[in-house]
Design a protein around this motif. Structure first.
Motif, mmCIF file in Angstrom:
data_model
loop_
_atom_site.group_PDB
_atom_site.id
_atom_site.type_symbol
_atom_site.label_atom_id
_atom_site.label_comp_id
_atom_site.label_asym_id
_atom_site.label_seq_id
_atom_site.Cartn_x
_atom_site.Cartn_y
_atom_site.Cartn_z
ATOM 1 N N VAL A 95 1.860 12.480 -12.552
ATOM 2 C CA VAL A 95 3.021 11.694 -12.981
ATOM 3 C C VAL A 95 3.801 11.147 -11.794
ATOM 4 C CG1 VAL A 95 5.257 11.815 -14.156
ATOM 5 C CG2 VAL A 95 3.243 12.893 -15.190
ATOM 6 N N PHE A 96 4.012 11.978 -10.760
ATOM 7 C CA PHE A 96 4.917 11.586 -9.683
ATOM 8 C C PHE A 96 4.216 11.150 -8.396
ATOM 9 C CE2 PHE A 96 7.345 14.602 -12.340
ATOM 10 C CZ PHE A 96 8.414 13.780 -12.674
ATOM 11 N N GLY A 97 2.962 11.525 -8.224
ATOM 12 C CA GLY A 97 2.293 11.236 -6.959
ATOM 13 C C GLY A 97 1.944 9.775 -6.740
ATOM 14 N N ASN A 98 1.635 9.057 -7.825
ATOM 15 C CA ASN A 98 1.150 7.680 -7.645
ATOM 16 C C ASN A 98 2.187 6.771 -7.003
ATOM 17 O OD1 ASN A 98 2.810 7.712 -9.876
ATOM 18 N ND2 ASN A 98 1.418 6.623 -11.231
ATOM 19 N N ASN A 99 3.448 6.876 -7.426
ATOM 20 C CA ASN A 99 4.488 6.029 -6.851
ATOM 21 C C ASN A 99 4.778 6.386 -5.395
ATOM 22 O OD1 ASN A 99 5.721 4.133 -8.969
ATOM 23 N ND2 ASN A 99 5.560 6.064 -10.078
ATOM 24 N N ILE A 100 4.714 7.654 -5.058
ATOM 25 C CA ILE A 100 4.946 8.051 -3.675
ATOM 26 C C ILE A 100 3.786 7.593 -2.800
ATOM 27 C CG2 ILE A 100 5.361 9.989 -2.121
ATOM 28 C CD1 ILE A 100 7.637 9.285 -4.110
ATOM 29 N N GLU A 101 2.568 7.662 -3.305
ATOM 30 C CA GLU A 101 1.425 7.168 -2.540
ATOM 31 C C GLU A 101 1.543 5.675 -2.284
ATOM 32 O OE1 GLU A 101 -3.474 6.988 -2.610
ATOM 33 O OE2 GLU A 101 -2.410 8.219 -4.084
ATOM 34 N N GLU A 102 1.993 4.932 -3.286
ATOM 35 C CA GLU A 102 2.159 3.490 -3.113
ATOM 36 C C GLU A 102 3.196 3.199 -2.029
ATOM 37 O OE1 GLU A 102 2.826 -0.394 -5.916
ATOM 38 O OE2 GLU A 102 4.158 1.314 -6.238
ATOM 39 N N ARG A 103 4.301 3.948 -2.037
ATOM 40 C CA ARG A 103 5.367 3.690 -1.079
ATOM 41 C C ARG A 103 4.990 4.089 0.351
ATOM 42 N NH1 ARG A 103 8.870 -0.164 -2.141
ATOM 43 N NH2 ARG A 103 9.085 -0.269 -4.391
ATOM 44 N N LEU A 104 4.305 5.199 0.500
ATOM 45 C CA LEU A 104 3.957 5.678 1.834
ATOM 46 C C LEU A 104 2.699 5.028 2.380
ATOM 47 C CD1 LEU A 104 4.634 9.541 1.591
ATOM 48 C CD2 LEU A 104 6.188 7.715 2.277
ATOM 49 N N GLY A 105 1.817 4.598 1.493
ATOM 50 C CA GLY A 105 0.496 4.174 1.925
ATOM 51 C C GLY A 105 -0.463 5.344 1.835
ATOM 52 N N HIS A 106 -1.727 5.069 1.651
ATOM 53 C CA HIS A 106 -2.699 6.125 1.335
ATOM 54 C C HIS A 106 -2.753 7.233 2.386
ATOM 55 C CE1 HIS A 106 -3.997 3.671 -1.986
ATOM 56 N NE2 HIS A 106 -4.391 2.694 -1.177
ATOM 57 N N LEU A 107 -2.980 6.880 3.652
ATOM 58 C CA LEU A 107 -3.177 7.899 4.683
ATOM 59 C C LEU A 107 -1.897 8.681 4.951
ATOM 60 C CD1 LEU A 107 -5.015 9.280 6.688
ATOM 61 C CD2 LEU A 107 -4.491 7.463 8.353
ATOM 62 N N LYS A 108 -0.775 7.978 5.058
ATOM 63 C CA LYS A 108 0.499 8.671 5.290
ATOM 64 C C LYS A 108 0.829 9.601 4.127
ATOM 65 C CE LYS A 108 2.865 5.414 8.361
ATOM 66 N NZ LYS A 108 4.041 4.537 8.514
ATOM 67 N N TYR A 109 0.486 9.172 2.926
ATOM 68 C CA TYR A 109 0.729 10.014 1.746
ATOM 69 C C TYR A 109 -0.059 11.313 1.843
ATOM 70 C CZ TYR A 109 0.218 11.578 -3.117
ATOM 71 O OH TYR A 109 0.172 12.313 -4.278
ATOM 72 N N LEU A 110 -1.326 11.225 2.244
ATOM 73 C CA LEU A 110 -2.145 12.430 2.369
ATOM 74 C C LEU A 110 -1.565 13.359 3.426
ATOM 75 C CD1 LEU A 110 -4.703 14.016 1.621
ATOM 76 C CD2 LEU A 110 -5.906 12.715 3.398
ATOM 77 N N LEU A 111 -1.180 12.808 4.583
ATOM 78 C CA LEU A 111 -0.599 13.625 5.639
ATOM 79 C C LEU A 111 0.719 14.247 5.183
ATOM 80 C CD1 LEU A 111 -1.268 11.316 8.730
ATOM 81 C CD2 LEU A 111 -2.519 13.388 8.065
#
Length: 223
Positions: free
Chosen positions: A86-102
């Motif tokens: 529910v909450f991860g997709n929007n944060i991944e979009e904002r941070l970008g894929h690699l930064k989100y994983l880190l």
């Protein structure tokens, strides 16, 4: 209350959110294939055991990351993965894929260290994605404080859905963990034996670090 989805559509496919969910599910299916003895050995090898981390950090630090993909049961797994979905997709979009994983893995490791700090001599394995997901929730609440989340609500035998502000839903989650975390400290102070249970301080630590670190990772960057 159980979140179903939020009102913020994403413009990119959240590959890492899907990948993290898939990896957690695959690891849990592997856990189900193990005997009780094998599962205990698996947890002892890949979960965070505070006492081991205290005495031999150089060889145990990797468990700060491997423990994030372990779960103690179906409900533990499902509840974590729903919140991540529910909450991860929007944060991944904002941070970008690699930064989100880190960011995700970093919050999970720091959350585990918070729990370790509370009980450095504990021999109880600490595991689960809750700390990392709490970091995602911390990022979400400061980036989308006015968003609304469609939530499943159980009222005895009656089940319905309502739209709840994310600030309220995540705020309740945080307050519950603060209250339970303080209660766990009091219980430990009044007992002479080690007690186990939910890693409340990992949840609190992950949430706080999520709020602190996400802006540094570009949460508020302009499109």
């Amino acid at each position: 209350m159980f979140p179903l989805y939020d009102e913020n559509p994403t413009r990119v496919t959240p590959y890492f959110t899907y990948g993290l969910i898939g990896m957690n599910v695959l690891v849990f299916l592997h856990e189900l294939s193990l005997s009780t003895a094998q599962l205990n050995q698996f947890f002892n090898q890949y979960a965070v055991i505070p006492q081991e981390l205290t005495t031999n950090f150089s060889s145990e630090w990797t468990t700060l990351f491997t423990s994030q993909f372990l779960h103690g049961g179906w409900w533990h797994l499902i509840s974590n993965m729903v919140f991540l979905w529910v909450f991860g997709n929007n944060i991944e979009e904002r941070l970008g894929h690699l930064k989100y994983l880190l960011f995700y893995l970093g919050c999970g490791a720091l959350a585990a260290l918070c729990q370790w700090f509370i009980g450095m001599s504990s021999t109880i394995p600490s595991l689960g994605a809750s700390g990392a997901i709490s970091g995602v929730l911390g990022a979400y609440i400061i980036r989308f404080p006015h968003a609304r989340v469609t939530t499943l609500v159980f009222l005895g035998f009656f089940v319905t859905t309502i739209n709840i502000p994310a600030l309220v839903l995540i705020g309740i989650f945080f307050l519950q963990n603060v209250i339970s975390g303080l209660a766990s400290l009091q219980a430990a102070a009044n007992m002479s034996v080690e007690t186990g249970g939910v890693a409340y301080w990992a949840h609190i630590g992950g949430f706080v670090f999520g709020m602190i670190l996400s802006p540094l990772f570009g949460l508020f960057r302009r499109d």
